[in-house]
Design an enzyme around this catalytic site. Structure first.
Site, short mmCIF file in Angstrom:
data_model
loop_
_atom_site.label_atom_id
_atom_site.label_comp_id
_atom_site.label_asym_id
_atom_site.label_seq_id
_atom_site.Cartn_x
_atom_site.Cartn_y
_atom_site.Cartn_z
N HIS A 61 -5.03 1.14 -7.42
CA HIS A 61 -4.91 0.52 -6.10
C HIS A 61 -6.27 -0.05 -5.68
O HIS A 61 -7.31 0.62 -5.83
CB HIS A 61 -4.44 1.57 -5.08
CG HIS A 61 -4.25 0.99 -3.72
ND1 HIS A 61 -3.15 0.24 -3.38
CD2 HIS A 61 -5.05 1.01 -2.62
CE1 HIS A 61 -3.26 -0.16 -2.13
NE2 HIS A 61 -4.41 0.28 -1.64
N ASP B 145 1.15 4.94 -2.50
CA ASP B 145 -0.32 4.99 -2.52
C ASP B 145 -0.84 6.32 -1.97
O ASP B 145 -1.77 6.35 -1.14
CB ASP B 145 -0.91 3.80 -1.72
CG ASP B 145 -0.50 2.47 -2.30
OD1 ASP B 145 -0.28 2.40 -3.53
OD2 ASP B 145 -0.39 1.50 -1.55
C1 GRF Z 1 -4.67 -4.85 -9.08
O1 GRF Z 1 -5.71 -5.30 -8.28
C2 GRF Z 1 -4.17 -3.51 -8.64
O2 GRF Z 1 -5.11 -2.77 -7.95
C3 GRF Z 1 -3.03 -3.85 -7.73
O3 GRF Z 1 -2.45 -5.00 -8.27
C4 GRF Z 1 -3.43 -5.74 -9.00
C5 GRF Z 1 -2.85 -6.05 -10.34
O4 GRF Z 1 -3.64 -6.94 -11.06
N1 GRF Z 1 -2.12 -2.73 -7.65
P1 GRF Z 1 -3.33 -7.24 -12.59
O5 GRF Z 1 -1.90 -7.72 -12.68
O6 GRF Z 1 -3.58 -6.01 -13.37
O7 GRF Z 1 -4.29 -8.35 -12.94
#
Ligand code: GRF
Length: 206
Positions: A107, A143
């Site tokens: 997160h 979360d």
């Molecule tokens: C990440 O920033 C994560 O924290 C959030 O969604 C985003 C996913 O990015 N839950 P990716 O698809 O891994 O590039």
């Protein structure tokens, strides 16, 4: 150490890529599941020869039926650790309990600050000076579960959502594989809200 790692992703898949490139996690990463057939994360997985699966939410009458099918697919492949990496669906209690405490989420904030889908934007709007990234065990609230790793990222005066998210993602790509390694190595014990690291890092040095 044994066990297959599965990743659930809805979007770009940069965290999936970081997990795939990790020397310990990568060789165990055997399945990437998405709720979106066109998720770039699926393409990234296919390029690496990792099995992909589209579990289409519209094919099921409700969330529980969808999650039942998803859990069945994970179970059938022997998933030991399940990593949510930009997976934009809230999971129902049955699947969360089945994989507890080995279903993890990344997160983009220092939880419990700024939960929800707009964590980066919310931290800037609040005027916070520091935010960061959190890897936590998934529990039945969004979360919310026990925290495995966190790292702070400063918010700069000229940051916008994109620039801040980029720096947070650099941290994510480092701490997510590290957290998955800890779980694969059986080094995490859950005690209430706390995730306790069982073996000191020093003792693993050669
Ligand atoms: C990440 O920033 C994560 O924290 C959030 O969604 C985003 C996913 O990015 N839950 P990716 O698809 O891994 O590039």
């Amino acid at each position: 150490m044994e066990g297959l790692v599965a990743v659930l992703a809805s979007g770009t898949g940069t965290n999936l890529q970081a997990l795939a490139e990790d020397a310990v996690v990568g060789p165990r990463l055997g399945l990437v599941v998405s709720d979106r057939a066109d998720a770039p994360a699926l393409e990234r997985a296919r390029e690496r020869g990792i099995e992909t699966l589209h579990v289409d939410p519209s094919a099921f009458p409700g969330r529980e039926q969808h999650d039942h099918a998803l859990a069945g697919a994970l179970r059938a492949r022997g998933a030991f650790v399940v990593c949510l990496a930009g997976y934009m669906r809230i999971l129902t209690p049955g699947i969360v309990r089945e994989f507890w405490p080995r279903m993890l989420n990344i997160h983009p904030s220092l939880l419990p600050a700024f939960p929800g889908a707009h964590a980066v934007r919310d931290a800037i709007a609040w005027g916070a000076r520091v935010t960061g990234a959190t890897v936590h065990v998934v529990d039945e609230e969004v979360d919310h579960g026990p925290i495995l790793l966190q790292e702070a990222v400063p918010i700069l005066d000229d940051d916008d959502e994109a620039s801040l998210h980029r720096r947070i993602q650099e941290v994510e790509h480092r701490i997510y594989p590290e957290a998955v390694r800890m779980v694969l190595e059986g080094r995490i014990r859950i005690a209430g809200r706390r995730a306790v690291l069982e073996t000191p890092t020093e003792s693993r040095r050669p």
